[in-house]
Design a protein around this motif. Structure first.
Motif, PDB file in Angstrom:
ATOM      1  N   ALA A  33      -3.607  10.502  -1.122  1.00  0.00           N
ATOM      2  CA  ALA A  33      -3.509   9.607  -1.329  1.00  0.00           C
ATOM      3  C   ALA A  33      -4.073   8.261  -0.735  1.00  0.00           C
ATOM      4  CB  ALA A  33      -2.192   9.066  -1.822  1.00  0.00           C
ATOM      5  N   ASP A  34      -4.705   8.100   0.395  1.00  0.00           N
ATOM      6  CA  ASP A  34      -5.221   6.959   0.632  1.00  0.00           C
ATOM      7  C   ASP A  34      -6.405   7.116   0.031  1.00  0.00           C
ATOM      8  OD1 ASP A  34      -2.773   5.595   1.551  1.00  0.00           O
ATOM      9  OD2 ASP A  34      -3.120   6.790   4.019  1.00  0.00           O
ATOM     10  N   GLU A  35      -6.894   8.155   0.753  1.00  0.00           N
ATOM     11  CA  GLU A  35      -8.423   8.066   0.082  1.00  0.00           C
ATOM     12  C   GLU A  35      -8.318   7.812  -1.601  1.00  0.00           C
ATOM     13  OE1 GLU A  35     -11.915  11.746  -0.502  1.00  0.00           O
ATOM     14  OE2 GLU A  35     -10.083  11.613   0.323  1.00  0.00           O
ATOM     15  N   SER A  77      -8.407   3.490  -2.059  1.00  0.00           N
ATOM     16  CA  SER A  77      -9.849   3.644  -0.893  1.00  0.00           C
ATOM     17  C   SER A  77     -10.985   3.684  -2.393  1.00  0.00           C
ATOM     18  CB  SER A  77     -10.360   3.853  -0.382  1.00  0.00           C
ATOM     19  OG  SER A  77      -8.875   4.241   0.885  1.00  0.00           O
ATOM     20  N   GLY A  78     -10.993   4.684  -3.566  1.00  0.00           N
ATOM     21  CA  GLY A  78     -11.822   4.613  -4.470  1.00  0.00           C
ATOM     22  C   GLY A  78     -11.303   3.355  -5.618  1.00  0.00           C
ATOM     23  N   VAL A 116      -9.994   0.915  -5.444  1.00  0.00           N
ATOM     24  CA  VAL A 116      -9.940  -0.786  -5.129  1.00  0.00           C
ATOM     25  C   VAL A 116     -11.588  -0.049  -4.531  1.00  0.00           C
ATOM     26  CG1 VAL A 116     -10.997  -1.881  -2.476  1.00  0.00           C
ATOM     27  CG2 VAL A 116      -8.524  -0.726  -3.145  1.00  0.00           C
ATOM     28  N   ALA A 117     -12.837   0.671  -4.467  1.00  0.00           N
ATOM     29  CA  ALA A 117     -14.540   0.424  -4.691  1.00  0.00           C
ATOM     30  C   ALA A 117     -15.008   0.574  -5.962  1.00  0.00           C
ATOM     31  CB  ALA A 117     -14.860   1.919  -3.808  1.00  0.00           C
ATOM     32  N   ASP A 118     -14.309   1.037  -6.577  1.00  0.00           N
ATOM     33  CA  ASP A 118     -14.476   0.763  -7.861  1.00  0.00           C
ATOM     34  C   ASP A 118     -14.598  -0.149  -8.868  1.00  0.00           C
ATOM     35  OD1 ASP A 118     -15.350   3.111  -7.798  1.00  0.00           O
ATOM     36  OD2 ASP A 118     -13.886   4.319  -8.314  1.00  0.00           O
ATOM     37  N   GLY A 119     -13.114  -1.328  -8.844  1.00  0.00           N
ATOM     38  CA  GLY A 119     -12.902  -2.197  -9.105  1.00  0.00           C
ATOM     39  C   GLY A 119     -11.391  -2.481  -9.464  1.00  0.00           C
ATOM     40  N   LEU A 120     -10.451  -1.706  -9.418  1.00  0.00           N
ATOM     41  CA  LEU A 120      -9.967  -1.596 -10.712  1.00  0.00           C
ATOM     42  C   LEU A 120      -8.207  -1.524  -9.205  1.00  0.00           C
ATOM     43  CD1 LEU A 120     -10.326   2.479 -12.436  1.00  0.00           C
ATOM     44  CD2 LEU A 120     -10.822  -0.157 -12.585  1.00  0.00           C
ATOM     45  N   LEU A 121      -9.113  -1.891  -8.449  1.00  0.00           N
ATOM     46  CA  LEU A 121      -7.496  -2.443  -8.128  1.00  0.00           C
ATOM     47  C   LEU A 121      -7.764  -3.146  -6.700  1.00  0.00           C
ATOM     48  CD1 LEU A 121      -5.570   0.682  -6.188  1.00  0.00           C
ATOM     49  CD2 LEU A 121      -4.497  -1.156  -8.334  1.00  0.00           C
ATOM     50  N   VAL A 122      -7.706  -4.572  -6.245  1.00  0.00           N
ATOM     51  CA  VAL A 122      -8.642  -5.514  -5.774  1.00  0.00           C
ATOM     52  C   VAL A 122      -7.015  -5.467  -4.673  1.00  0.00           C
ATOM     53  CG1 VAL A 122      -9.793  -6.831  -6.800  1.00  0.00           C
ATOM     54  CG2 VAL A 122      -7.113  -7.159  -6.739  1.00  0.00           C
ATOM     55  N   ALA A 123      -7.391  -5.976  -3.281  1.00  0.00           N
ATOM     56  CA  ALA A 123      -6.511  -6.304  -1.812  1.00  0.00           C
ATOM     57  C   ALA A 123      -6.241  -7.720  -1.875  1.00  0.00           C
ATOM     58  CB  ALA A 123      -7.273  -5.707  -0.616  1.00  0.00           C
ATOM     59  N   ARG A 124      -4.862  -8.187  -1.601  1.00  0.00           N
ATOM     60  CA  ARG A 124      -5.045  -9.460  -1.799  1.00  0.00           C
ATOM     61  C   ARG A 124      -4.151  -9.497  -0.367  1.00  0.00           C
ATOM     62  NH1 ARG A 124      -2.310  -9.663  -7.619  1.00  0.00           N
ATOM     63  NH2 ARG A 124      -3.905 -10.662  -8.813  1.00  0.00           N
ATOM     64  N   HIS A 128       1.334  -1.300  -0.588  1.00  0.00           N
ATOM     65  CA  HIS A 128       0.086  -0.542   0.153  1.00  0.00           C
ATOM     66  C   HIS A 128       0.591   1.029   0.045  1.00  0.00           C
ATOM     67  CE1 HIS A 128      -2.397   3.562   1.677  1.00  0.00           C
ATOM     68  NE2 HIS A 128      -3.661   2.347   1.041  1.00  0.00           N
ATOM     69  N   ALA A 129       2.244   0.957   1.107  1.00  0.00           N
ATOM     70  CA  ALA A 129       3.060   2.608   1.001  1.00  0.00           C
ATOM     71  C   ALA A 129       3.200   2.640  -0.610  1.00  0.00           C
ATOM     72  CB  ALA A 129       3.696   1.854   1.973  1.00  0.00           C
ATOM     73  N   ALA A 130       3.523   1.397  -1.265  1.00  0.00           N
ATOM     74  CA  ALA A 130       4.665   2.066  -2.272  1.00  0.00           C
ATOM     75  C   ALA A 130       3.660   2.568  -3.624  1.00  0.00           C
ATOM     76  CB  ALA A 130       5.097   0.719  -2.954  1.00  0.00           C
ATOM     77  N   LEU A 131       2.251   1.863  -4.072  1.00  0.00           N
ATOM     78  CA  LEU A 131       1.314   2.697  -4.617  1.00  0.00           C
ATOM     79  C   LEU A 131       1.009   3.722  -3.787  1.00  0.00           C
ATOM     80  CD1 LEU A 131       0.104   1.121  -6.187  1.00  0.00           C
ATOM     81  CD2 LEU A 131      -1.881   0.187  -5.685  1.00  0.00           C
ATOM     82  N   ALA A 132       0.493   4.265  -2.606  1.00  0.00           N
ATOM     83  CA  ALA A 132       0.214   5.765  -2.510  1.00  0.00           C
ATOM     84  C   ALA A 132       1.664   6.458  -2.837  1.00  0.00           C
ATOM     85  CB  ALA A 132      -0.217   5.844  -0.961  1.00  0.00           C
ATOM     86  N   ALA A 133       2.903   6.058  -2.534  1.00  0.00           N
ATOM     87  CA  ALA A 133       3.929   7.044  -2.761  1.00  0.00           C
ATOM     88  C   ALA A 133       4.268   7.012  -4.669  1.00  0.00           C
ATOM     89  CB  ALA A 133       5.431   6.265  -2.181  1.00  0.00           C
ATOM     90  N   GLU A 134       3.591   5.683  -5.277  1.00  0.00           N
ATOM     91  CA  GLU A 134       3.424   6.595  -6.962  1.00  0.00           C
ATOM     92  C   GLU A 134       2.263   7.423  -7.383  1.00  0.00           C
ATOM     93  OE1 GLU A 134       4.506   5.621 -11.006  1.00  0.00           O
ATOM     94  OE2 GLU A 134       5.819   5.116  -8.550  1.00  0.00           O
TER      95      GLU A 134
END
Length: 254
Positions: free
Chosen positions: A238-240, A243-244, A246-254, A221-227
């Motif tokens: 960045a965090d929000e 999260s958006g 993920v909610a839109d289905g473009l990113l998925v949490a593993r 998560h931290a690397a993606l937020a920095a990017e």
């Protein structure tokens, strides 16, 4: 590799049915590292006439690829698609029990420019595979792309000319005189496949596409937020933003 593996024998038979040159190589004296000698002896015993019983087998396989890659086939010509079945890439696909459409897209590479890459991305989005990474990953049903400007328009023109039955049109058509764009400028695109196989394709913001490409099979998560911040997001947003997505289905949490 000395013991007989029925899966390798079956894969070799598929290759022999679709590629006479490979069938000849199996019978010949040259090395074939993918086969043990016992497997090769078994395959050499196959009556060549049995491999020729269905003369349209390779044509049907080509037809399946034309359905998935009509624009690439129009730009390169049907013989270029047919040539795939005589390549090491196809044999690797057969021996690894992979997807023919995905393997063709990998082999196609940049041969048909961004237009072919778009069709390969559609094939990938329709056949999602779970990634091995951890953290936040690009949804495997989503394919972000950066292709030469004009690639999407080229795809739409070529497919429109082919009509509702691209394979039938390609069977009688000459290769298109149109050439895919090759310029240095890029257009950001997003392919999204739904659960029923339906596909949406369109332009997207370049920072979004680059962020999804960076996410790939998984990033912390931290690397993606920095990017995201590097690509223009405010640090406190960045965090929000993630999260958006993920909610839109473009990113998925593993």
């Amino acid at each position: 590799m000395s013991r007989l593996d029925p899966r390798r024998v079956q894969a070799a038979l598929v290759c022999m049915h679709l590629d006479p040159a490979y069938a000849a190589a199996v019978r010949g004296p040259g090395p074939l590292p993918e086969l043990a000698e016992r497997e090769r002896e078994l395959l050499r015993a196959v009556d060549p006439r049995a491999l020729a019983v269905d003369p349209y087998r390779r044509a049907r396989a080509v037809h399946a690829l034309l359905e998935e890659y009509p624009a690439a086939a129009a730009l390169l010509g049907v013989p270029a698609v047919d040539a795939f079945f005589s390549t090491a890439a196809f044999r690797t696909c057969a021996f690894e029990h992979g997807s023919m459409a995905l393997s063709f897209g990998t082999w196609l590479g940049d041969q048909a420019g961004g237009t072919g890459r778009i069709e390969a991305a559609i094939a990938r989005a329709r056949r999602p595979r779970p990634g091995a990474g951890e953290g936040l990953a690009c949804n495997p049903c989503v394919a972000p792309l950066l292709v030469p400007v004009g690639s999407l328009a080229c795809l739409e023109r070529v497919r429109a000319r082919l009509g509702p039955d691209p394979a039938a049109a390609l069977a009688t058509a000459r290769p298109s005189r149109e050439r895919p764009p090759r310029g240095p400028d890029r257009e950001p695109l997003l392919v999204e496949a739904g659960p029923g196989g339906e596909v949406s394709l369109g332009t997207a913001s370049e920072p979004l596409v680059r962020l999804l490409l960076f996410a790939g099979d998984g990033r912390p998560h931290a690397a993606l937020a920095a990017e995201a911040v590097r690509l223009g997001a405010e640090t406190h947003e960045a965090d929000e933003l993630l999260s958006g997505l993920v909610a839109d289905g473009l990113l998925v949490a593993r």
